[in-house]
Write a protein that holds these residues in place. Structure first.
Motif, PDB file in Angstrom:
ATOM      1  N   PRO A  46      38.836 -62.243 -25.272  1.00 17.25           N
ATOM      2  CA  PRO A  46      38.904 -60.788 -25.432  1.00 17.25           C
ATOM      3  C   PRO A  46      37.535 -60.113 -25.300  1.00 17.25           C
ATOM      4  O   PRO A  46      37.442 -58.981 -24.840  1.00 17.25           O
ATOM      5  CB  PRO A  46      39.489 -60.599 -26.831  1.00 17.25           C
ATOM      6  CG  PRO A  46      39.370 -61.901 -27.513  1.00 17.25           C
ATOM      7  CD  PRO A  46      39.318 -62.952 -26.469  1.00 17.25           C
ATOM      8  N   LEU A  47      36.490 -60.825 -25.685  1.00 21.00           N
ATOM      9  CA  LEU A  47      35.138 -60.279 -25.571  1.00 21.00           C
ATOM     10  C   LEU A  47      34.697 -60.297 -24.104  1.00 21.00           C
ATOM     11  O   LEU A  47      34.132 -59.321 -23.593  1.00 21.00           O
ATOM     12  CB  LEU A  47      34.199 -61.125 -26.439  1.00 21.00           C
ATOM     13  CG  LEU A  47      32.816 -60.568 -26.757  1.00 21.00           C
ATOM     14  CD1 LEU A  47      32.895 -59.172 -27.328  1.00 21.00           C
ATOM     15  CD2 LEU A  47      32.111 -61.494 -27.745  1.00 21.00           C
ATOM     16  N   ASN A  85      36.617 -60.190 -21.533  1.00 21.95           N
ATOM     17  CA  ASN A  85      37.397 -59.165 -20.846  1.00 21.95           C
ATOM     18  C   ASN A  85      36.771 -57.784 -21.045  1.00 21.95           C
ATOM     19  O   ASN A  85      36.686 -56.975 -20.115  1.00 21.95           O
ATOM     20  CB  ASN A  85      38.829 -59.188 -21.400  1.00 21.95           C
ATOM     21  CG  ASN A  85      39.719 -58.193 -20.710  1.00 21.95           C
ATOM     22  OD1 ASN A  85      39.593 -57.964 -19.512  1.00 21.95           O
ATOM     23  ND2 ASN A  85      40.608 -57.565 -21.475  1.00 21.95           N
ATOM     24  N   LEU A  86      36.312 -57.521 -22.270  1.00 24.63           N
ATOM     25  CA  LEU A  86      35.667 -56.234 -22.570  1.00 24.63           C
ATOM     26  C   LEU A  86      34.364 -56.095 -21.775  1.00 24.63           C
ATOM     27  O   LEU A  86      34.079 -55.028 -21.214  1.00 24.63           O
ATOM     28  CB  LEU A  86      35.412 -56.124 -24.077  1.00 24.63           C
ATOM     29  CG  LEU A  86      34.782 -54.823 -24.569  1.00 24.63           C
ATOM     30  CD1 LEU A  86      35.610 -53.608 -24.184  1.00 24.63           C
ATOM     31  CD2 LEU A  86      34.606 -54.866 -26.094  1.00 24.63           C
ATOM     32  N   THR A 143      35.138 -55.349 -18.127  1.00 24.27           N
ATOM     33  CA  THR A 143      35.626 -53.979 -17.919  1.00 24.27           C
ATOM     34  C   THR A 143      34.479 -52.988 -18.035  1.00 24.27           C
ATOM     35  O   THR A 143      34.352 -52.066 -17.226  1.00 24.27           O
ATOM     36  CB  THR A 143      36.732 -53.644 -18.940  1.00 24.27           C
ATOM     37  OG1 THR A 143      37.672 -54.718 -18.967  1.00 24.27           O
ATOM     38  CG2 THR A 143      37.447 -52.366 -18.559  1.00 24.27           C
TER      39      THR A 143
END
Lengths: 198, 198
Positions: free
Chosen positions: B4-5, B7-8, B11
């Protein structure tokens, strides 16, 4: 500038490394492309908000379903060697250099000489407990090379020496790909004091 | 890095001006401070997503309840003078210089010589209609000084001349606070060609 856009710019400008101008460019790109970019960022933020947690052992980032984190529970990691860092992100930096096979402990901040009361806010008690219970033989302090980093290192060294553990700190000296002419006097002084035989 | 990190970070790195390293710093700051920073950014994004719209007349940014935008409906704006820009954000840049009291028209892109088929995707038809119906006397082209900007300017000038309207383009020359020694050959050539009496 219209209010919702201005609000987005101000919020983006609170991120490290984004000044007012770059925050404005980023905000314009986001509202210019709501379906792709803005929605993707919203989703990534929500996803990170939901899943990113701090490892209960080292304080580094992990996911809710992997706790302790992959490093703390990893095979082949030396659990008698702990590297103390200020921020969870610092763990990633040390991992990237590939020269450390021990475990980590993130303090989630640093002490300032003006506010030693900050001790209770940092994960110092948890560090001392890990050292006492895990048979740790060495604690490597990977802290900032500023006054707060020095203060934190001094306090931790004092506490840890009581437990009879070896305490080391990352070397001071010249950074890679730099030159003597670019270095500030304090860096040079420390590099001189720490000079090595060749 | 945990998913999730990561992915952030990816983005955030899609935003203009943010490289991989600065995106990583920003992502770490966000997950480090979920209640303040991350939630504020999520809210600001949702707010912008909900309220920011493109003005139906000029294509610039406005809110859903203010359409046409404050400039298009503003008193004291010369509606016979239209400044054509590529992006809604460019309107803010021209407004900031304080030297223009006409109206705007954002094309939402520019033409490339390789893909003149892009004409239909840009707000060119809407511009020609405004010029025909609004008694416009001059169209100022505030476009990029690259090949695409030149192509767009050439196409628009051709179309607008048919309507008998005056078409101008922002001057080429040296930017402010710069020097001849810092300028590239094309900029200098254009500055020479456009030299003014003093």
């Amino acid at each position: 500038m219209i209010a919702p856009l201005d609000n987005l710019v101000r919020t983006l400008a609170r991120l490290p490394g984004l000044g007012r101008r770059s925050a404005e460019r980023a905000a314009l790109a986001l509202v210019r492309d709501p379906e792709q970019l803005l929605d993707d960022l919203s989703t990534a933020l929500a996803h990170a908000r939901e899943h990113v947690r701090c490892c209960s052992e080292c304080g580094g980032f992990t996911t809710a379903d992997v706790n302790p984190c992959i490093i703390c529970s990893g095979h082949g990691r030396d659990r008698t060697l702990i590297c103390v860092v200020e921020e969870p992100g610092d763990i990633m930096a040390v991992e990237r250099c590939g020269a450390f096979r021990g475990c980590y402990h993130a303090l989630l901040g640093k002490l300032s000489p003006a506010r030693m009361s900050g001790v209770a806010e940092l994960r110092i008690k948890a560090l001392l407990e890990r050292v006492a219970n895990q048979g740790v033989r060495e604690v490597v302090l990977a802290l900032s090379t500023d006054l707060e980093g020095d203060t934190t290192a001094g306090y931790l060294a004092e506490q840890l020496h009581v437990q009879g553990v070896r305490v080391t700190r990352l070397a001071f000296g010249l950074p890679a790909d730099s030159g003597v002419g670019y270095s500030d006097p304090l860096t040079l002084k420390r590099a001189l004091n720490g000079r090595q035989n060749v």
